[in-house]
Design an enzyme around this catalytic site. Structure first.
Site, PDB file in Angstrom:
ATOM      1  N   LEU A   1      44.673 -49.038  39.959  1.00 41.31           N
ATOM      2  CA  LEU A   1      44.451 -49.080  41.400  1.00 41.31           C
ATOM      3  C   LEU A   1      43.800 -50.375  41.851  1.00 41.31           C
ATOM      4  O   LEU A   1      44.007 -50.817  42.973  1.00 41.31           O
ATOM      5  CB  LEU A   1      43.580 -47.887  41.832  1.00 41.31           C
ATOM      6  CG  LEU A   1      44.159 -46.499  41.572  1.00 41.31           C
ATOM      7  CD1 LEU A   1      43.177 -45.421  42.007  1.00 41.31           C
ATOM      8  CD2 LEU A   1      45.486 -46.329  42.292  1.00 41.31           C
ATOM      9  N   GLY A   2      42.980 -50.974  41.025  1.00 41.77           N
ATOM     10  CA  GLY A   2      42.291 -52.194  41.436  1.00 41.77           C
ATOM     11  C   GLY A   2      41.315 -52.624  40.364  1.00 41.77           C
ATOM     12  O   GLY A   2      41.077 -51.919  39.372  1.00 41.77           O
TER      13      GLY A   2
ATOM     14  N   GLY B   1      37.666 -55.370  39.649  1.00 40.91           N
ATOM     15  CA  GLY B   1      36.657 -56.324  40.066  1.00 40.91           C
ATOM     16  C   GLY B   1      36.223 -57.128  38.864  1.00 40.91           C
ATOM     17  O   GLY B   1      36.787 -57.005  37.770  1.00 40.91           O
TER      18      GLY B   1
ATOM     19  N   LYS C   1      36.749 -45.130  36.813  1.00 42.99           N
ATOM     20  CA  LYS C   1      36.160 -46.469  36.888  1.00 42.99           C
ATOM     21  C   LYS C   1      35.707 -46.855  35.485  1.00 42.99           C
ATOM     22  O   LYS C   1      34.845 -46.189  34.900  1.00 42.99           O
ATOM     23  CB  LYS C   1      34.989 -46.463  37.867  1.00 42.99           C
ATOM     24  CG  LYS C   1      34.374 -47.827  38.108  1.00 42.99           C
ATOM     25  CD  LYS C   1      33.308 -47.731  39.194  1.00 42.99           C
ATOM     26  CE  LYS C   1      32.702 -49.087  39.528  1.00 42.99           C
ATOM     27  NZ  LYS C   1      31.688 -48.984  40.607  1.00 42.99           N
TER      28      LYS C   1
ATOM     29  N   MET D   1      33.526 -56.761  37.230  1.00 45.36           N
ATOM     30  CA  MET D   1      32.804 -55.940  36.260  1.00 45.36           C
ATOM     31  C   MET D   1      33.704 -54.887  35.627  1.00 45.36           C
ATOM     32  O   MET D   1      33.571 -54.564  34.454  1.00 45.36           O
ATOM     33  CB  MET D   1      31.619 -55.259  36.935  1.00 45.36           C
ATOM     34  CG  MET D   1      30.742 -54.456  35.968  1.00 45.36           C
ATOM     35  SD  MET D   1      29.340 -53.695  36.798  1.00 45.36           S
ATOM     36  CE  MET D   1      30.148 -52.381  37.674  1.00 45.36           C
TER      37      MET D   1
ATOM     38  N   ASP E   1      22.667 -50.834  49.253  1.00 44.85           N
ATOM     39  CA  ASP E   1      23.736 -51.823  49.398  1.00 44.85           C
ATOM     40  C   ASP E   1      24.862 -51.249  50.260  1.00 44.85           C
ATOM     41  O   ASP E   1      26.035 -51.370  49.937  1.00 44.85           O
ATOM     42  CB  ASP E   1      24.277 -52.233  48.023  1.00 44.85           C
ATOM     43  CG  ASP E   1      25.181 -53.470  48.118  1.00 44.85           C
ATOM     44  OD1 ASP E   1      24.997 -54.258  49.069  1.00 44.85           O
ATOM     45  OD2 ASP E   1      26.066 -53.629  47.258  1.00 44.85           O
TER      46      ASP E   1
ATOM     47  N   VAL F   1      39.642 -49.939  38.023  1.00 47.83           N
ATOM     48  CA  VAL F   1      39.766 -48.558  38.462  1.00 47.83           C
ATOM     49  C   VAL F   1      41.214 -48.118  38.267  1.00 47.83           C
ATOM     50  O   VAL F   1      42.141 -48.809  38.675  1.00 47.83           O
ATOM     51  CB  VAL F   1      39.364 -48.402  39.942  1.00 47.83           C
ATOM     52  CG1 VAL F   1      39.503 -46.938  40.378  1.00 47.83           C
ATOM     53  CG2 VAL F   1      37.928 -48.865  40.147  1.00 47.83           C
TER      54      VAL F   1
END
Length: 672
Positions: free
Chosen positions: A96-97, A99, A119, A101, A209, A104
């Site tokens: 799905l995606g 980053g 994740k 770090m 955050d 996912v």
């Protein structure tokens, strides 16, 4: 490589990137002016030299303890995974995606038979593992429809994972930018996300955050807060493992700067202790940006932004912004420098946002409902009155119809009785025996005229019998008018212009009852020689013969004014009556319009405007219609202020109901 996002910067500044990804990011900074401007020269020096100050776009979470954490040098995780492979008990479906770090995946949980968002960390890393576990533990404390649910957390030989609720949708930031959003839509989405924050605060969690990138908007339109990776417990009431993880990482210690600078509160820049009011500041900063399409504090560098935030220098309203002063005041209060000057809690902030959005719609809904209720009450009352009055009118018309039958019978009786009495008059017998001698060559026309004049004078002095309001007239065997009670001095006019008179003379014997307009009778001067107003006259005709001979020797006429007939029909002063002759001539009350007459002649009962109209036939001697009687009566009711008042009230009520429905829907939306 795409431009850096806030999560990549956060991982970069926290030391959470592997050497390969770190090199790609640094290379991108060398080639991208926009990213260098965003981070600032000092931010880039910090990436190379940790002693340099951080840039604007960074999230700083580095402490000596975290910098010395050992990391595995395993290659990137996504290079080892593919759709169809398994990770723990989960079957990977699609990526799905990713980053800096982690990555996912959409995954299937065969044990529970559901789809999850998995994740995964790119590599085994004590720091990142602890952070991921901390995020899972924080999210697991909150069970709320506006917080992404966590199902599982675990570690394998390859990496660490969190199994979370799979949200088919987009980030709140993408949702905002996908199309032009109205202010109520924006505030509604943020209020929903704020409820998730409030639920976290209720569980003792401070997110620290909050930003639009950390809110997911599902296909069902529901907003869910996610990414509690920087969250910390603020009470000792959480699970021991959660408290232990937070304590070990020392994320709440004095002097630690944690969060995304664009949305950080003054206490985050200053490294002071954080509480739920910090999330409130982050929330209002994000909401301000969504409402005004610009951030609340100026600054392209970290230190410049920090100075403006700590000083509380909120931008003035942008020209052309449609944000109400009340809504701006709420958001600006949430951006107060001192936490004590903000709202006591997220619940208080959300309540104010809800009231600000709902109040005008609620007021409009109440006013529209009151107006609609008043209009509907008026319409209902009018209908009730109209129904009652209509029933009375129908009863009145029924009685008038019966009276019409009685009047018709009375007229026929009057005509017969008048004729029977007149036929015994010697003068009428003399007229029946008279013939013009000139027709036989036995006399002159002048002598015949003198004889006719004598007979005429005889009728004038005879005073022919009258019954009721009837008026007699005499016609001789040649169709010449010998006498009319309307104008006794008028005589010797041609009556054969009337078809009924001509037919009676041709037939020899008979009688008839008809209705004529005064215009039709004008050539005969039966009603006099002078001008007369338009009207209708009923005329009964009876022929007179001598002996067994069927030849008509004279005609006896009995006339009655149509208005007098209507007076005999009238049972009350509320109904208007009109008698309509076959040629359309009308006699009667002037308030009956031609439109009502035309409508009534096409159907027996009809409503025209505010009046009920009905027609009944006037029957002749053979029970065939010879004229039409039209009756009209106002229906009345409550709504009789002006013509068309009922239609205006109905349209106004529909408009008020539409306004009420729209306002009530907006009001309801504002409360959710």
């Amino acid at each position: 490589m795409d431009c850096l996002d806030a999560n990549t910067v956060q991982d970069l500044m926290a030391g959470g990137l592997d050497s390969s990804t770190r090199g790609e990011v640094l290379g991108h900074l060398d080639a991208c002016d926009d990213c260098r401007e965003l981070l600032g020269a000092t931010a880039r020096r910090e990436l190379v030299d940790p002693t340099a100050p951080a840039g604007l776009g960074d999230t700083i979470a580095a402490t000596p303890a975290l910098e010395t954490t050992q990391r595995d040098s395993s290659p990137a995780l996504e290079l080892k995974l593919a759709p169809g492979s398994t990770f723990g008990r989960y079957e990977l479906v699609e990526r799905l995606g990713a980053g800096a770090m982690g990555v996912v995946w959409r995954a299937h949980d065969p044990k529970l038979g559901r789809q999850v968002a998995l994740k995964l960390l790119r590599r085994r890393d004590v720091l990142l593992t602890e952070r991921l576990v901390r995020e899972a533990q924080a999210m697991a404390q909150v069970n709320h429809p506006h917080v992404v649910a966590v199902y599982d957390v675990g570690t394998t030989d390859v990496s660490t994972y969190i199994a979370m609720e799979l949200v088919e949708g987009q980030s709140l930031r993408t949702w905002q930018a996908s199309k032009s959003r109205t202010i109520p839509e924006i505030v509604g989405a943020y209020v929903a996300a704020g409820r998730g924050l409030a639920a976290a605060h209720g569980a003792g969690i401070v997110h620290r955050d909050f930003k639009p990138d950390n809110v997911l908007v599902g296909g069902d339109g529901r907003a869910r807060v996610t990414d509690f990776g920087l969250a910390a417990a603020r009470t000792s009431g959480l699970a021991d493992s959660m408290a232990h993880a937070v304590t070990d990482l020392d994320l709440t210690g004095h002097g630690t700067v944690l969060g995304t600078p664009a949305y950080m509160a003054p206490e985050q820049f200053q490294g002071r202790d954080l509480d739920p009011r910090t999330d409130q500041f982050n929330f209002c900063a994000a909401l301000y940006e969504a409402l005004y399409n610009e951030r609340p504090f100026e600054g392209t560098r970290y230190d410049e932004l920090a100075d403006n935030v700590i000083a509380g220098r909120v931008r003035p309203p942008r020209a052309g912004a449609q944000v109400s002063p009340g809504l701006r005041a709420i958001v600006v209060r949430g951006l107060a420098v001192k936490p004590s000057d903000r709202f006591p809690s997220m619940e208080h902030l959300l309540a104010e946002l809800g009231r600000d959005r709902a109040k005008p719609w609620r007021r409009i809904a109440f006013v529209a409902a009151a107006v609609a209720a008043a209009l509907l009450l008026g319409i209902i009352a009018d209908w009730a009155v109209r129904d009652r009055v209509t029933a009375e009118i129908r009863t009145s018309f029924t009685l008038t119809g019966k009276q019409l039958d009685l009047t018709s019978s009375r007229l026929r009786g009057f005509f017969r009785d008048s004729t029977a009495a007149a036929l015994r008059e010697p003068a009428l017998q003399d007229l029946a025996a008279h013939r013009d001698q000139a027709d036989f060559g036995l006399g002159s026309a002048d002598a015949d005229r003198e004889e006719l004049e004598r007979l005429h004078n005889t009728f004038v002095s005879a005073e022919l019998p009258r019954i009721g309001n009837t008026q007699p007239a005499i016609v001789d065997y040649k169709g010449r008018l010998m006498y009319t009670s309307y104008a006794p001095n008028v005589w010797n006019t041609d009556m054969r212009v009337l078809p009924s008179v001509r037919a009676a003379l041709d037939a020899g014997t008979g009688r008839a009852l008809g209705v004529f307009s005064q215009a039709q009778l004008a050539p005969t001067k039966l009603l006099g020689a002078g001008p007369r107003s338009p009207g209708v006259v009923l005329m009964f005709l009876q022929t007179l013969a001598l002996g067994a001979t069927p030849e008509a020797r004279a005609i006896y006429l009995v006339l009655e004014d149509g208005k007098l007939v209507l007076d005999d029909l009238r049972l009350d002063d509320k109904s208007a009556l009109a008698l309509v002759a076959p040629d359309g001539t009308t006699a009667g009350d002037p308030e009956i319009t031609q439109a009502e007459i035309d409508a009534a002649r096409s159907t027996s009962v009809v409503t025209v405007g505010d009046r009920e109209v009905i027609s009944r036939p006037l029957l002749g001697l053979d029970n065939k219609p010879i004229a039409t009687v039209v009756m009209a009566r106002p229906i009345g009711g409550v709504l009789t202020f002006f013509p068309g008042a009922r239609l205006v009230f109905v349209l106004a009520a529909l408009v008020a109901l539409a306004i009420f429905g729209g306002a009530a829907w907006r009001w309801r939306q504002a409360l959710h």
